[in-house]
Design an enzyme around this catalytic site. Structure first.
Site, PDB file in Angstrom:
ATOM      1  N   GLY A  21       5.156  -3.250   7.070  1.00 12.82           N
ATOM      2  CA  GLY A  21       3.930  -2.529   7.379  1.00 12.82           C
ATOM      3  C   GLY A  21       2.874  -2.791   6.326  1.00 12.82           C
ATOM      4  O   GLY A  21       3.156  -3.350   5.265  1.00 12.82           O
ATOM      5  N   SER A  22       1.646  -2.385   6.636  1.00 12.97           N
ATOM      6  CA  SER A  22       0.561  -2.553   5.667  1.00 12.97           C
ATOM      7  C   SER A  22      -0.583  -1.621   6.021  1.00 12.97           C
ATOM      8  O   SER A  22      -0.701  -1.151   7.157  1.00 12.97           O
ATOM      9  CB  SER A  22       0.064  -4.004   5.643  1.00 12.97           C
ATOM     10  N   SER A  24      -4.814  -0.346   4.262  1.00 11.95           N
ATOM     11  CA  SER A  24      -5.973  -0.828   3.518  1.00 11.95           C
ATOM     12  C   SER A  24      -5.663  -1.061   2.046  1.00 11.95           C
ATOM     13  O   SER A  24      -6.183  -1.999   1.430  1.00 11.95           O
ATOM     14  CB  SER A  24      -7.122   0.180   3.646  1.00 11.95           C
ATOM     15  N   SER A  26      -2.229  -0.642   0.769  1.00  8.20           N
ATOM     16  CA  SER A  26      -0.787  -0.604   0.561  1.00  8.20           C
ATOM     17  C   SER A  26      -0.055  -1.619   1.431  1.00  8.20           C
ATOM     18  O   SER A  26      -0.585  -2.097   2.437  1.00  8.20           O
ATOM     19  CB  SER A  26      -0.245   0.799   0.860  1.00  8.20           C
ATOM     20  N   ASP A 137      -3.076  14.817  10.288  1.00  8.08           N
ATOM     21  CA  ASP A 137      -3.131  13.471  10.875  1.00  8.08           C
ATOM     22  C   ASP A 137      -1.888  13.203  11.719  1.00  8.08           C
ATOM     23  O   ASP A 137      -1.272  12.142  11.621  1.00  8.08           O
ATOM     24  CB  ASP A 137      -3.271  12.417   9.778  1.00  8.08           C
TER      25      ASP A 137
END
Length: 210
Positions: A21-22, A24, A26, A137
């Site tokens: 995963g990635s 902005s 990290s 969120d």
């Protein structure tokens, strides 16, 4: 401290594997403990690129994850720091997120399983409220599944927008994902923990009807 050789890279006692995963600021890696082989997800955050506000949010997320130990909340195992980076060693969820789970099944989630997921989500939210916390969120991408089968356990993840909120307190920060955001947040009004319940209400038909 992160270490690397021509054959392997280590973060602390963890052998780093593939990227899973990635974001902005990290990158998330699959990893295993070098001794007992425990699978984990390592969230590598470039702290030097974070604004002061984002640094404060990161520290708040760490405090919350240290505070809450519950089957339906993602577990923080360790924190490993090095210059310009911080690594959050998190529980690895082989099943991916709820959105992936539903897509892999072409939207055919049995009603009993969908109800089971919603009960687990409610259990996670209950422990947050008992600790005077609001997530802000909630969305399918932030609900992870422990396994890729029908025995999977749902876990609330990504507490970057979470904050402490006393029972009669109000928040006013505009944050979250628009599709799952309560109207009062979008209208720049003050709001309370019921904003999370609105997100659950949006999630429910996502589980039952896709």
């Amino acid at each position: 401290m992160a270490q690397s050789t021509s054959r392997a890279r280590f973060v602390g006692d963890y052998l780093v594997g593939k990227q899973i995963g990635s974001g902005s600021f990290s990158v998330v890696w699959h990893a295993r403990h070098r001794v007992h082989g425990t699978e984990v997800a390592i969230k590598e955050i470039a702290t030097g690129r974070l604004s002061k506000k984002l640094q404060e949010s990161l520290m708040s997320e760490i405090v919350i994850l240290k505070q809450i130990i519950h089957p339906n909340i993602i577990r923080l195992h360790d924190i490993i720091e090095e210059p310009g980076k911080i690594h959050l060693v998190l529980e690895y969820c082989r099943g991916g997120d709820l959105s992936m789970y539903i897509q892999q099944r072409q939207g055919r989630v049995p009603e009993a399983k969908a109800k089971h997921f919603m009960k687990q989500l409610a259990a996670g939210l209950q422990i947050l409220r008992e600790n005077n916390l609001i997530h802000r969120d909630l969305k399918p991408q932030n609900l992870l599944l422990s396994k890729n089968d029908d025995n999977s356990v749902l876990k609330i993840a990504d507490f970057g927008f979470a904050r402490s909120l006393q029972p009669r307190g109000l928040a006013e920060t505009l944050c979250g994902s628009p599709l799952y955001m309560a109207p009062e947040i979008m209208q720049l009004q003050k709001y309370d923990a019921k904003a999370d319940l609105w997100s659950v209400g949006v999630l429910a038909p996502f589980c039952f009807s896709l």
